[in-house]
Design a protein around this motif. Structure first.
Motif, PDB file in Angstrom:
ATOM      1  N   ASN A 181       0.804  -1.234   0.000  1.00 19.89           N
ATOM      2  CA  ASN A 181       0.000   0.000   0.000  1.00 19.89           C
ATOM      3  C   ASN A 181       0.832   1.277   0.000  1.00 19.89           C
ATOM      4  O   ASN A 181       0.269   2.362   0.129  1.00 19.89           O
ATOM      5  CB  ASN A 181      -0.893  -0.056   1.250  1.00 19.89           C
ATOM      6  CG  ASN A 181      -2.007   0.945   1.242  1.00 19.89           C
ATOM      7  OD1 ASN A 181      -2.540   1.272   0.176  1.00 19.89           O
ATOM      8  ND2 ASN A 181      -2.366   1.455   2.404  1.00 19.89           N
ATOM      9  N   CYS A 182       2.172   1.166  -0.099  1.00 24.57           N
ATOM     10  CA  CYS A 182       2.991   2.387   0.062  1.00 24.57           C
ATOM     11  C   CYS A 182       2.976   3.247  -1.198  1.00 24.57           C
ATOM     12  O   CYS A 182       2.712   2.756  -2.288  1.00 24.57           O
ATOM     13  CB  CYS A 182       4.421   2.001   0.422  1.00 24.57           C
ATOM     14  SG  CYS A 182       4.513   1.358   2.089  1.00 24.57           S
ATOM     15  N   GLU A 213      -3.309  -3.660   2.575  1.00 23.49           N
ATOM     16  CA  GLU A 213      -3.425  -2.213   2.836  1.00 23.49           C
ATOM     17  C   GLU A 213      -3.662  -1.935   4.318  1.00 23.49           C
ATOM     18  O   GLU A 213      -4.119  -0.860   4.695  1.00 23.49           O
ATOM     19  CB  GLU A 213      -4.409  -1.535   1.884  1.00 23.49           C
ATOM     20  CG  GLU A 213      -5.838  -1.968   1.945  1.00 23.49           C
ATOM     21  CD  GLU A 213      -6.553  -1.475   3.174  1.00 23.49           C
ATOM     22  OE1 GLU A 213      -6.657  -2.295   4.126  1.00 23.49           O
ATOM     23  OE2 GLU A 213      -7.014  -0.325   3.203  1.00 23.49           O
ATOM     24  N   TRP A 214      -3.313  -2.917   5.170  1.00 24.99           N
ATOM     25  CA  TRP A 214      -3.208  -2.743   6.623  1.00 24.99           C
ATOM     26  C   TRP A 214      -4.537  -2.414   7.298  1.00 24.99           C
ATOM     27  O   TRP A 214      -4.575  -1.828   8.392  1.00 24.99           O
ATOM     28  CB  TRP A 214      -2.178  -1.645   6.971  1.00 24.99           C
ATOM     29  CG  TRP A 214      -0.956  -1.659   6.116  1.00 24.99           C
ATOM     30  CD1 TRP A 214      -0.206  -2.758   5.786  1.00 24.99           C
ATOM     31  CD2 TRP A 214      -0.339  -0.551   5.450  1.00 24.99           C
ATOM     32  NE1 TRP A 214       0.831  -2.392   4.973  1.00 24.99           N
ATOM     33  CE2 TRP A 214       0.780  -1.049   4.756  1.00 24.99           C
ATOM     34  CE3 TRP A 214      -0.638   0.827   5.389  1.00 24.99           C
ATOM     35  CZ2 TRP A 214       1.606  -0.224   3.994  1.00 24.99           C
ATOM     36  CZ3 TRP A 214       0.199   1.647   4.638  1.00 24.99           C
ATOM     37  CH2 TRP A 214       1.294   1.114   3.952  1.00 24.99           C
ATOM     38  N   GLU A 216      -6.647  -0.209   6.470  1.00 28.68           N
ATOM     39  CA  GLU A 216      -6.923   1.227   6.532  1.00 28.68           C
ATOM     40  C   GLU A 216      -8.292   1.608   5.986  1.00 28.68           C
ATOM     41  O   GLU A 216      -8.952   2.489   6.510  1.00 28.68           O
ATOM     42  CB  GLU A 216      -5.838   2.007   5.783  1.00 28.68           C
ATOM     43  CG  GLU A 216      -4.563   2.093   6.589  1.00 28.68           C
ATOM     44  CD  GLU A 216      -3.537   3.035   5.988  1.00 28.68           C
ATOM     45  OE1 GLU A 216      -3.639   3.382   4.793  1.00 28.68           O
ATOM     46  OE2 GLU A 216      -2.618   3.404   6.738  1.00 28.68           O
ATOM     47  N   SER A 217      -8.708   0.951   4.889  1.00 25.96           N
ATOM     48  CA  SER A 217     -10.010   1.329   4.316  1.00 25.96           C
ATOM     49  C   SER A 217     -11.039   0.214   4.550  1.00 25.96           C
ATOM     50  O   SER A 217     -11.948   0.041   3.763  1.00 25.96           O
ATOM     51  CB  SER A 217      -9.863   1.630   2.835  1.00 25.96           C
ATOM     52  OG  SER A 217      -9.439   0.457   2.170  1.00 25.96           O
ATOM     53  N   ARG A 218     -10.906  -0.480   5.677  1.00 19.95           N
ATOM     54  CA  ARG A 218     -11.838  -1.538   6.054  1.00 19.95           C
ATOM     55  C   ARG A 218     -12.090  -2.517   4.895  1.00 19.95           C
ATOM     56  O   ARG A 218     -13.223  -2.693   4.438  1.00 19.95           O
ATOM     57  CB  ARG A 218     -13.153  -0.931   6.563  1.00 19.95           C
ATOM     58  CG  ARG A 218     -12.942   0.053   7.715  1.00 19.95           C
ATOM     59  CD  ARG A 218     -14.242   0.741   8.122  1.00 19.95           C
ATOM     60  NE  ARG A 218     -15.204  -0.167   8.702  1.00 19.95           N
ATOM     61  CZ  ARG A 218     -15.185  -0.618   9.960  1.00 19.95           C
ATOM     62  NH1 ARG A 218     -14.246  -0.199  10.774  1.00 19.95           N
ATOM     63  NH2 ARG A 218     -16.102  -1.448  10.397  1.00 19.95           N
ATOM     64  N   THR A 233      -4.553  -5.269   9.819  1.00 17.55           N
ATOM     65  CA  THR A 233      -3.817  -4.411  10.757  1.00 17.55           C
ATOM     66  C   THR A 233      -2.485  -3.991  10.142  1.00 17.55           C
ATOM     67  O   THR A 233      -2.090  -4.487   9.089  1.00 17.55           O
ATOM     68  CB  THR A 233      -3.472  -5.184  12.053  1.00 17.55           C
ATOM     69  OG1 THR A 233      -2.465  -6.158  11.747  1.00 17.55           O
ATOM     70  CG2 THR A 233      -4.675  -5.867  12.659  1.00 17.55           C
ATOM     71  N   GLY A 234      -1.783  -3.132  10.858  1.00 17.15           N
ATOM     72  CA  GLY A 234      -0.395  -2.811  10.511  1.00 17.15           C
ATOM     73  C   GLY A 234       0.507  -4.014  10.706  1.00 17.15           C
ATOM     74  O   GLY A 234       0.054  -5.115  11.045  1.00 17.15           O
TER      75      GLY A 234
END
Ligand code: GLA
Length: 676
Positions: A181-182, A213-214, A216-218, A233-234
């Motif tokens: 996701n970076c 994508e950790w 972040e956008s559910r 998660t991260g």
């Protein structure tokens, strides 16, 4: 006549007594929630490759053991593929051998193609993929849904190159893509991941698509049908704090998991050295109950026998890989005692009794609460001890600190006979001194319907320990639900250094199925009494300490991961000479021996984390919480905590992450003092 095996699992002997059922069939214990809600119909087929990942993917990824260090190379990947075969991991279900970041050169070639790093992969990627395939395994690769990958060197990402990169991967024989996701330039995640999904599909090659994508956008709300798994998660790291916080965030998402669509709490750390074997068994057990992907994250070329034993536990893997594809749900959690239940395709239930706390605790539920039908007896299969016992209904075990007892429960069938489930375990913390005997006690409870006969309980210690029973240690018979309590006076030999020692509790009893023996190793802390007067906690010996990030520091903030790498303790601009630098989740355990009266400290988040972080502080005396703060954040000045510790054998200074993860939770206890 059959005797139950007692299997030694990395120093911990788990016999049948380790996990057992109590009493007659009964309702859920106080504090237990409703049985897990059934998730929505799980069979949502997702392209590309509609029949892929119908059970959670299993395999290897190098990231957790190597990051971008030089040992990540062709020899490592081939070595792991070889070990998958020779160590039986392939037969146990491990399939994908995956590369993470740093396999490429920082620049594409003139034609816009990705170029493998010629030092790490002198024969290119296809040669590695071919090798992996030649072993009957599958091959995976990594890139990012952005302009660059996540490592600081920043290798080329897939954004706006989706179709050509997917083609290149397919041509190399890639079977699995982890897409990070970076450097995503703010483009909507669903759009970025859907484009790569379409590009993979267009290759015509079945490729498992791992969305990273950790959370972040559910992604659990939109990614079914886009990817086969999505990180929730991260990044995980090889610490208890990280593992625990990720587990807690992944557990509530159970209803979103199903065949072809998995919540991904990140890869395994088992074997990497930052946790104990008990903690690694917990990660493996809980990841399996959560139907998580099982991607080995340790360099198998260096792994010890115990690591292979954990990763190869087929009974636990069978829970993860169960065809029904349910993710286990929490049915109760109170004071660090978690019960998580996963419905399995044969109607049985996997029940994880997980102890988050730093001392042994009894964890109890029932077969009915786990969703099983009413039955006269239940078969209790202990998936780490590999033993069977018979229960009348309630499921209970005394679970070691940070440990998990993983059971598979089913109504007993006609013709099945197992010895009564008998639970053995210590009561509370066990301390020992060299200057005087200390009292310790243990319980043995029969949870089977059949009586346990000729019951005996014994305690043994290392050479030179003085151990004398203070109660009878034998009883003729023990009926269902009845507990036999035994006690001893224990004294460590003169000169024993303070620290942890293992004593062994053992029990033997007779049943119609034969004589059963079980053992339970109990950790005893050899302690010295506190000095009279006023002492700083940072100057006292501690029974133990645990911390979410590096060690708890004395008279310094927590700083980084190494010991003594903190800064002066600073809260709200004021510095303090004395105190503790902790990071949630943290516990500092102090022995008082009933000799102290008051604990005083000021608490607050250290300025070194800026504006982020939230924690709570708690003080526990033996089994009682005697002081607590509300949620403390970085805008708050130091606040006083005072606790009356009169009569307490020990106290624990606890920091929790306030439920939002442990990042930035550098929590100080300044001017912490005890009056004794
Ligand atoms: C991100 C991912 C990790 C790993 C690294 C590689 O942090 O979440 O799993 O792939 O990138 O740089």
């Amino acid at each position: 006549m059959r005797a139950l095996p007692s299997v030694r699992v990395r120093g911990l002997v788990l016999g049948v007594a380790c996990a057992a059922l109590v009493g007659a069939v009964q309702a859920a214990p106080a504090g237990a929630a409703e049985p897990a809600p059934a998730p929505p119909s799980p069979l949502r087929l997702s392209a590309p490759g509609t029949d892929l990942a119908l059970t959670p993917p299993m395999g290897f990824n190098n990231w957790n053991s190597t990051h971008c260090r030089a040992e990540f190379d062709e020899a490592m990947i081939k070595g792991v593929a070889d070990l998958f075969v020779t160590k039986g991991l392939k037969d146990a279900g491990y399939e994908y051998v995956n590369l993470d970041d740093c396999w490429a050169l920082p620049k594409r070639d003139a034609a816009g193609k990705l170029v493998p790093d010629p030092v790490r992969f002198p024969n290119g990627i296809k040669a590695v993929a071919d090798y992996v395939h030649s072993k009957g395994l599958k091959f995976g690769i990594y890139t990012s849904a952005g302009t660059k990958t996540c490592d600081k060197l920043g290798f080329p990402g897939g954004l706006n190159h989706e179709y050509s990169d997917a083609r290149q991967f397919a041509d190399w024989g890639v079977d699995y893509l982890k897409y990070d996701n970076c450097y995503n330039t703010g483009v909507d995640a669903k759009k970025r991941y859907t484009t790569m999904h379409d590009a993979l599909k267009a290759t015509g090659r079945p490729i498992v698509f791992s969305i990273c994508e950790w959370g972040e956008s559910r992604p659990w709300e939109w990614a079914a049908g886009v990817g086969h798994l999505w990180r929730t998660t991260g990044d995980i790291n090889d610490s208890w704090g990280s593992t625990l916080s990720i587990m807690k965030r992944n557990l509530p998402l159970h209803a979103y998991a199903g065949p072809g669509n998995w919540n991904d709490p990140d890869m395994l750390e088992v074997g990497n050295g930052g946790m104990t074997d008990t903690e690694y068994r917990t990660q493996f057990s809980m990841w399996s109950v959560m139907a998580a992907p099982l991607l080995i994250g340790t360099d198998l070329r260096k792994a010890d026998a115990a690591t292979f034993e954990i990763l190869s536990n087929r009974e636990v893997i069978a829970v993860d890989q169960d065809a029904l594809g349910r993710q286990g749900a929490v049915i109760s959690s109170e004071a660090g005692r978690w019960v998580v239940v996963k419905e399995l395709s044969d109607g049985s239930r996997a029940v994880a009794l997980f102890n988050e706390s730093d001392r042994p605790q009894r964890i109890e539920t029932s077969a009915l609460a786990a969703g099983l039908p009413q039955a006269r007896n239940y078969r209790v299969r202990d998936l780490w001890a590999h033993s069977d016992s018979s229960s009348a209904g309630t499921i209970a075990a005394t679970v070691p600190a940070h440990g998990t007892v993983l059971l598979r429960i089913s109504p007993e069938r006609r013709g099945e006979f197992y010895p009564p489930a008998v639970e053995l375990g210590p009561i509370g913390d066990w301390f020992a001194r060299t200057d005087q005997p200390a009292q310790v006690s243990a319980t043995l409870t029969n949870h089977g319907r059949e009586k346990a006969r000729a019951v005996s309980v014994q305690l043994s210690g290392p050479q030179g320990w003085d151990i004398r029973p203070t109660t009878p240690t034998r009883t003729g018979k023990l009926s269902t639900g009845i507990t036999f309590t035994t006690g001893w006076k224990v004294k460590a030999p003169a000169g024993t250094r303070p620290g942890d020692y293992d004593l062994v509790l053992s029990a033997a009893y007779g049943s119609q199925e034969g004589k059963v023996k079980s053992e339970y190793p109990v950790r005893v802390s050899v302690v010295v009494p506190p000095q009279a007067g006023l002492s700083y906690v940072s100057d006292m010996p501690w029974v133990s300490s645990s911390n979410g990030w590096g060690p708890v520091e004395r008279d310094l903030s927590v700083g980084g991961r190494e010991a003594r790498d903190g800064k002066p303790l600073t809260i709200g601009g004021q510095t303090y000479k004395k105190g503790l630098g902790a990071n949630a989740p943290s516990v500092v355990h102090l022995y008082l021996g009933g000799k102290c009266s008051t604990l005083r400290a000021s608490v607050g988040l250290d300025d070194e984390t800026g504006t982020k972080g939230t924690v709570t502080y708690e003080v526990w005396a033996d089994d009682r919480k005697i002081a607590a703060t509300g949620v403390v954040d970085n805008s708050m000045p130091a606040q006083p905590v005072t606790a009356d510790v009169t009569g307490a054998h020990s106290v624990r200074l606890v920091v929790t992450d306030a439920g939002d993860g442990t990042a930035y939770d550098h929590a100080d206890w300044v001017d912490a003092k005890l009056t004794c």
